[in-house]
Design an enzyme around this catalytic site. Sequence first.
Site, PDB file in Angstrom:
ATOM      1  N   LYS A   1       0.865  -1.189   0.000  1.00 14.15           N
ATOM      2  CA  LYS A   1       0.000   0.000   0.000  1.00 14.15           C
ATOM      3  C   LYS A   1       0.891   1.224   0.000  1.00 14.15           C
ATOM      4  O   LYS A   1       2.004   1.202   0.549  1.00 14.15           O
ATOM      5  CB  LYS A   1      -0.882   0.018   1.257  1.00 14.15           C
ATOM      6  CG  LYS A   1      -2.138   0.830   1.091  1.00 14.15           C
ATOM      7  CD  LYS A   1      -3.155   0.040   0.296  1.00 14.15           C
ATOM      8  CE  LYS A   1      -4.509   0.667   0.205  1.00 14.15           C
ATOM      9  NZ  LYS A   1      -5.500  -0.333  -0.238  1.00 14.15           N
TER      10      LYS A   1
HETATM   11  N1  GLU Z   1      -7.159  -0.108  -3.411  1.00 13.67           N
HETATM   12  C1  GLU Z   1      -7.882  -1.294  -3.746  1.00 13.67           C
HETATM   13  C2  GLU Z   1      -7.969  -2.229  -2.542  1.00 13.67           C
HETATM   14  O1  GLU Z   1      -7.818  -1.801  -1.430  1.00 13.67           O
HETATM   15  C3  GLU Z   1      -7.376  -1.959  -5.009  1.00 13.67           C
HETATM   16  C4  GLU Z   1      -5.949  -2.400  -4.992  1.00 13.67           C
HETATM   17  C5  GLU Z   1      -5.443  -2.875  -6.348  1.00 13.67           C
HETATM   18  O2  GLU Z   1      -6.215  -2.991  -7.287  1.00 13.67           O
HETATM   19  O3  GLU Z   1      -4.253  -3.154  -6.413  1.00 13.67           O
HETATM   20  O4  GLU Z   1      -8.238  -3.382  -2.679  1.00 13.67           O
END
Ligand code: GLU
Length: 417
Positions: A107
């Site tokens: 993240k």
């Molecule tokens: N931000 C989204 C999540 O928390 C998508 C992450 C992604 O597609 O890599 O799942």
Amino acid sequence: MTIHTENAYHNAQKQFDIAADILNLDGGYRRLLRVPHREFACNFPVKMDDGQIRIFTGYRVQHNTTRGPAKGGIRYHPDTDIDEVRALAMLMSWKCAVVNIPYGGAKGAVVVDPALLSLGEIERLTRRYATEISFLIGPDIDIPAPDIGTNAQIMAWIMDTYSMHRGHTVPAVVTGKPINIGGSHGRNEATARGLVYILREACEGANISIAGARVVIQGFGNVGGTSARLLEEMGAKIVGVADRGGGIANTKGIDLRQLQAHYDKTGTVAGAPGGDTVSNAELLELPCDILIPAAIENQITARNADRIKAKIVIEAANGPTTPDADTILHDRGVLVIPDILANAGGVTVSYFEWVQGLQEFFWTEREVNAQLERIMVNAFEQVNTVAQARRMPLRTAAYLLAVDRTAQAYITRGIYP
Ligand code: GLU
């Protein structure tokens, strides 16, 4: 919405510990998976429109890469911090493992309220942040995507910045891109669509009909807004919606078109016509069948869990329910469908986008949705089977599957050197 009354990272570790205990996970692997593999923080300058230089703080955390490259979104939010990013990176590892796509978890975040910046400022901030993390990301290494406060355009700037540094276009370095530069059909709606597939399966098992069900949604961004629309199309009645500024409730059902028009004009659902004004705290406690927290962490806590009236809580947001609240809801017979299963549709279609980009072979929206449905339904069945057989909450079952898959991958690969 209040955050940081609880520490999201400690809560994520608590949830991990529950699974690790049941799995009897070896002490070494346990200590390894309980913390992020790699963390990066930076303070970087951005030239603002008025000529001033402002310093922003950014992060990228890679929790684990045993099952594949790190994967996870980038959040722009004024209240984010390293512990939130650690928690969200860890959740991404488990999420990818639950739906069994070949990624680890990561993240990123920048401490900023994008609503207070001009488009030019957001572009400069994004390009500088992309440059700061460029040594950490790549199609085989770590692939960012949108999260709260970011969108397809921001992914386009990250892709362009990375590509300029490399001297050639690298579409697979991010997902959630605009379709005209290699994005996937269906990616925008994917999290909500995946959530609805899971909800459909859960409702069938719980003998609840989505048609006619009363639904309350916290959050009206990409996931909350799209979920509202999809569920209304299936005959559900949206009886409450709120976002950062508060929201509205109407037992007869909210007119979504009117709400969307207000949101498009003002950027919030607060103050929308067609219902009674409610605060976020009131919204969560409204009488309903299905509650969808689709905003931010730590919304359902030990302080309000005993007043939640929904039969099903399905977590569109990451980490909206604290471990203490989980216990209260479970004891009261409320079915909680955990984030790592419920909102995995987004990263699943990110995976499809990445595969399409690497193969330079693109699918129709119908193909995307059919593959998404297959993966989500399959994941629900696997998690539900464990939950039924071992008489445990869906969250514990999902963690068991995810942590075990990750630990087994470690064991198969072995510890280097
Ligand atoms: N931000 C989204 C999540 O928390 C998508 C992450 C992604 O597609 O890599 O799942």
